[in-house]
Motif scaffolding. Sequence first.
Motif, mmCIF file in Angstrom:
data_model
loop_
_atom_site.group_PDB
_atom_site.id
_atom_site.type_symbol
_atom_site.label_atom_id
_atom_site.label_comp_id
_atom_site.label_asym_id
_atom_site.label_seq_id
_atom_site.Cartn_x
_atom_site.Cartn_y
_atom_site.Cartn_z
ATOM 1 N N GLN A 243 22.152 1.538 -8.241
ATOM 2 C CA GLN A 243 20.975 0.682 -8.056
ATOM 3 C C GLN A 243 19.776 1.280 -8.794
ATOM 4 O O GLN A 243 19.722 2.486 -9.021
ATOM 5 N N ASP A 244 18.808 0.431 -9.113
ATOM 6 C CA ASP A 244 17.582 0.920 -9.730
ATOM 7 C C ASP A 244 16.512 1.176 -8.683
ATOM 8 O O ASP A 244 16.592 0.655 -7.567
ATOM 9 N N LEU A 245 15.510 1.951 -9.089
ATOM 10 C CA LEU A 245 14.350 2.149 -8.219
ATOM 11 C C LEU A 245 13.209 1.241 -8.674
ATOM 12 O O LEU A 245 12.993 1.053 -9.869
ATOM 13 N N ILE A 246 12.501 0.710 -7.713
ATOM 14 C CA ILE A 246 11.397 -0.217 -8.010
ATOM 15 C C ILE A 246 10.142 0.301 -7.317
ATOM 16 O O ILE A 246 10.216 0.794 -6.188
ATOM 17 N N GLU A 247 8.999 0.223 -8.009
ATOM 18 C CA GLU A 247 7.785 0.720 -7.359
ATOM 19 C C GLU A 247 7.255 -0.287 -6.349
ATOM 20 O O GLU A 247 7.060 -1.458 -6.654
ATOM 21 N N LYS A 248 7.039 0.189 -5.126
ATOM 22 C CA LYS A 248 6.417 -0.656 -4.113
ATOM 23 C C LYS A 248 4.913 -0.408 -4.214
ATOM 24 O O LYS A 248 4.409 0.623 -3.746
ATOM 25 N N GLU A 249 4.218 -1.355 -4.864
ATOM 26 C CA GLU A 249 2.820 -1.084 -5.218
ATOM 27 C C GLU A 249 1.891 -0.897 -4.024
ATOM 28 O O GLU A 249 0.969 -0.093 -4.062
ATOM 29 N N TYR A 250 2.151 -1.638 -2.953
ATOM 30 C CA TYR A 250 1.251 -1.514 -1.799
ATOM 31 C C TYR A 250 1.272 -0.095 -1.242
ATOM 32 O O TYR A 250 0.312 0.400 -0.665
ATOM 33 N N LEU A 251 2.412 0.599 -1.437
ATOM 34 C CA LEU A 251 2.507 1.972 -0.957
ATOM 35 C C LEU A 251 1.537 2.893 -1.693
ATOM 36 O O LEU A 251 0.977 3.818 -1.126
ATOM 37 N N TRP A 252 1.355 2.620 -2.989
ATOM 38 C CA TRP A 252 0.447 3.447 -3.786
ATOM 39 C C TRP A 252 -0.986 3.331 -3.282
ATOM 40 O O TRP A 252 -1.692 4.334 -3.161
ATOM 41 N N ASP A 253 -1.387 2.127 -2.921
ATOM 42 C CA ASP A 253 -2.724 1.930 -2.367
ATOM 43 C C ASP A 253 -2.884 2.688 -1.047
ATOM 44 O O ASP A 253 -3.878 3.357 -0.803
ATOM 45 N N GLN A 254 -1.845 2.584 -0.224
ATOM 46 C CA GLN A 254 -1.883 3.310 1.066
ATOM 47 C C GLN A 254 -1.991 4.814 0.833
ATOM 48 O O GLN A 254 -2.719 5.522 1.529
ATOM 49 N N MET A 255 -1.253 5.292 -0.162
ATOM 50 C CA MET A 255 -1.216 6.718 -0.445
ATOM 51 C C MET A 255 -2.581 7.232 -0.890
ATOM 52 O O MET A 255 -3.037 8.274 -0.442
ATOM 53 N N LEU A 256 -3.227 6.457 -1.757
ATOM 54 C CA LEU A 256 -4.549 6.857 -2.250
ATOM 55 C C LEU A 256 -5.542 6.967 -1.098
ATOM 56 O O LEU A 256 -6.394 7.842 -1.067
ATOM 57 N N GLU A 257 -5.411 6.052 -0.139
ATOM 58 C CA GLU A 257 -6.297 6.097 1.027
ATOM 59 C C GLU A 257 -6.112 7.372 1.841
ATOM 60 O O GLU A 257 -7.047 7.912 2.401
ATOM 61 N N LYS A 258 -4.863 7.822 1.914
ATOM 62 C CA LYS A 258 -4.561 9.009 2.730
ATOM 63 C C LYS A 258 -5.082 10.298 2.127
ATOM 64 O O LYS A 258 -5.311 11.277 2.826
ATOM 65 N N LEU A 259 -5.220 10.320 0.794
ATOM 66 C CA LEU A 259 -5.534 11.574 0.120
ATOM 67 C C LEU A 259 -6.997 11.928 0.269
ATOM 68 O O LEU A 259 -7.875 11.114 -0.014
ATOM 69 N N THR A 260 -7.259 13.128 0.714
ATOM 70 C CA THR A 260 -8.651 13.552 0.852
ATOM 71 C C THR A 260 -9.182 14.024 -0.500
ATOM 72 O O THR A 260 -10.341 13.805 -0.818
#
Lengths: 432, 432
Positions: A101-118
Motif C-alpha cells: 500500500q502507499d502512504l498518503i498525507e493526512k493534511e488536517y494532522l499537519w495543522d494539528q501538529m503545528l498547533e501542538k508545537l511550542t
Amino acid sequence: MKDNLKDQFKEKGKQTVEILSIGTEILLGNIINTNSRWIAERLSELGLNHFRQTSIGDNLTRIREIIQECSLRCNLLIITGGLGPTPDDLTVEAIAKAFDQDLIEKEYLWDQMLEKLTNKITNKNNSSLRKQCMFPKNAEIMNNPRGTAPGMIWQPTKNFTIMTFPGVPSEMKEMWNQTASKYIKNNFSESNIFHSNTVKFCGISESSLSESIDDMLSSKNPTVAPYANLGEVKLRITAKAKSISKAQEIIDPVKYKLKHKFPKQLFGENDETLASVIVDELKKRKQTIVFAESCTGGLLSSTLTAVPGSSEVFKGGIIAYSNEIKNTLLNVSMDQIEKHGAVSEEVARSMAIGAKKHLKSTWAISISGIAGPKGGTQEKPVGLIHFAIAGPDKTLIFKKMFNSIRTRREIQRLSVNECLNNLRLILLSKKN
Amino acid sequence: MKDNLKDQFKEKGKQTVEILSIGTEILLGNIINTNSRWIAERLSELGLNHFRQTSIGDNLTRIREIIQECSLRCNLLIITGGLGPTPDDLTVEAIAKAFDQDLIEKEYLWDQMLEKLTNKITNKNNSSLRKQCMFPKNAEIMNNPRGTAPGMIWQPTKNFTIMTFPGVPSEMKEMWNQTASKYIKNNFSESNIFHSNTVKFCGISESSLSESIDDMLSSKNPTVAPYANLGEVKLRITAKAKSISKAQEIIDPVKYKLKHKFPKQLFGENDETLASVIVDELKKRKQTIVFAESCTGGLLSSTLTAVPGSSEVFKGGIIAYSNEIKNTLLNVSMDQIEKHGAVSEEVARSMAIGAKKHLKSTWAISISGIAGPKGGTQEKPVGLIHFAIAGPDKTLIFKKMFNSIRTRREIQRLSVNECLNNLRLILLSKKN
C-alpha cells in the motif's frame, strides 16, 4: 510451517494478539522494554491472552517481514516504537510495504501538529515532523494527546488489525487509556476477563511447595503458577470469569485451601510483605520494636521503615558495626566479645537484650554475622549469621548458615528475611 | 517466506543471534523481562548484533515451533527460562522435540544437585528436581553455580547452536560470566568488539547534561548515550574496535573531557556508587563515619554497608525514629524538639553533633524529615528533609524539598543520595 500456525491460531475462532516492539535501542540493550510488560498486563485484564512478544530493530526489510509473519498468526498486532520524525523511524512505511500500500498525507494532522508545537518551525514544508502525517489510505487515526506522532488502527487484510503507538511510555499509555482500550474491548475482547491474586510464602522452597500442590498446578481455572524470589515463594492464582467479583469467587476457595495447608508458611497476599505483615500485627497489639544490627548494617531497619506507618511500632535501632558501639550503646561486655567473638550466639543475645532495655520496647531483634566477601574463617565462614529475638517473656536465639556463594547483599537480604519470618512465627503462636 | 529469511540471514556469512525468553508470566505482564536487556547488552559488547528478541509462554507446542523457526533464521539462539522443576518448565523438552531427539538423564548431575541442596530430600527418586538432569544426548552441560538447574550448549543442526539459561537473573548472569561469555566469544564473535565505560553524575539533570554535550551525543565512535536513574545520571560511552584496549583508547579522551567539564558533578565510573566513592575516600584518609537517621530509617546506613569493606570506615549508626531515642541516644534536648519540631535544622544539627560525639567518629551525617505518605503539614509538607554533616572543623546544615508526588521510598532514596553527594563535595574541597 506457516500454514500450520495459521491453522493452529487463526481458525479456532479465538481472537489472538501479539505485541511487536520496534527499536534498535532495545536490541542493543540500551533500554529496557517496559512497554511490552505494561501492554501485556492490560491485555490480560481485558481477557486477551497473547501468545508472543517480539522486539526488532529499525530495519525496513526486517520490520516488513515480521509484520507479514504476524498477519498469518494473529488477529491483532500491537506495535510500539518507530513513529518519530527521524530517518530510523520506519514503522508506518514498513507496515504499508508489507501489504503493498502507499502512504498518503493526512493534511488536517499537519495543522494539528503545528498547533501542538511550542517551538516555531521555520521551514514548514521540509520539516521532518511532516512524515508523521503519512498513513495508509484507510487507516483510522489515533490521537496522541502527549506528543506529536499519532497512532493508527488499520485492518489491511481480513481478520488482521494493526494498532501503532509511539515508543515513549507516557504517550503510549495515554493513547491506550483514551482510545485503544475501548476499541480493543469492543472488537476483540471476549466476554471474560482475567483476574489474579498472589499469595506469598516464606520458609518453604519452590520445589517443595510445588510438589505438595501438584493438583492445583494442573488446574485450568483458576491457574496456579509458582515464582521464587530471594527468600520467598509466590503463587499467582488467576481466574477467568465474566467479572472481577466472579473471578474472585473462583480464586477464594483455592486461597482458603492454601491457607489451611500452609498455616505457617503462607504469610500474606498481593502487596503485603513480611515487614508490612509484622507492622500490622504489632499495630494491632499496640506493641513496639527496636533493632540492633551488625552485619546487615541498617537493612533490617530500612526494610521495616519502607512500610508506610511503621513509625507507630518502630522506635529505632542501633547499627553496631564496631565492637566499641556494641559495648557502649548495647551494653555487650568486652569480655564476652573477646571470649566468644562478635559473631556468636552470646553476643547476639546480649545485643537484643541490650537494645530492648535501652530503647524500651516490647520486642528487639539483633543480627550479628559475616556477610562477606571477606572476614570469614574456617570456624566462622562467610554466610554464618546469629540472630536473637528478645520478647516480653523470653529471648530466642538461632543461627543460619547461608551458602557462601551468595553475594554480600544477598546474605544481608536473606538474614533480614530470616529474622522477620521468625518474629512472624513467634507472633503467630502468641495471642498477644 | 522462511526460505527468504534463510537467504537473508544465514547465507551472508555473518553470525546472527536471537534471544528467546520463555515464561507465561512475561506474557501476562507479571514480570518485566530484564534478562533480554542484560543479554542484549552483553552481545553488543561482544560485537554480536542480534536481530530479534521473542517472548513466549509455557506451552510445549508453541515453544517447539518457535525454536524450529529460529533454527532457520539464526546461528545462535540464547534461551532463558523454563528450566525449573515444575510441570510448566518445558524448555528442554520442547527443544528436544523440535529436533526429534530424546532426553537422557545425566546421572552425575543428580549427585551434584543433591550436594547443593541444604534441605534433605525425603523421596530421592520421585523428586521433581530430577527432571533438571535430563538433556539431549550430545548436549554440553553449563554449570549453574547459584542454583540447581544447569544449562546446556547444544548444536542440533549445522550452523545452529542453542544455549539455555534459567530465568532467575542472578543464576543466568553468573553462568554467562563464568561459561557462556567465553564460549560465545570463541565461536561466534567477529573481529570487532564493542566496549563501554559508564560515567556517573550527581547534581545535574539529564536534560542539562545532554544539552551541554550535544557534540558528543552525535559522535559515531565512540557513541555516548545518557540514562537517568533516581538521583543520578549516567553516560554510557561505547567504542567499536579490534580489542578492548583499542576501544579504551577511543573512550579515554571523551572521559577526560567530561571529567574536566564536570569536575564536581562527575563522581565515578562503572561499578562505583556514591557510597563506594565515599568509602574509598574515607579509607584513604583513615577517617570514620557514623549516621543518625530519622525519616530514612536505616537506608543511609544500609546503602553504605552494602559496599564491601565499609566496616573499615563505618562505625555504626543510630536510627532515631522516636523523639525519645533522639533524646536518650543522641542527646537532643526535649526542649529543642518541642520548640522547633523533630523536623528542623536545629534538631538535625543536634543529631549529627550528638552522633559524632557519642560514637566517636571523624564525620557524622544526620537526616530528619517527612517521607510520607502521611505526617505532612502546611508548614512542613511531605518531602521536606533537613540534613546536617558534622565534620572535624564544623557542622554544615542544609535542607531539601522533594516533590511530594514522590513515593515514600523515593523520598528516602533521594535523601540518602543528597547527603552522600554533599559529603562527597565537602571531601572534594578538603585535602584531608
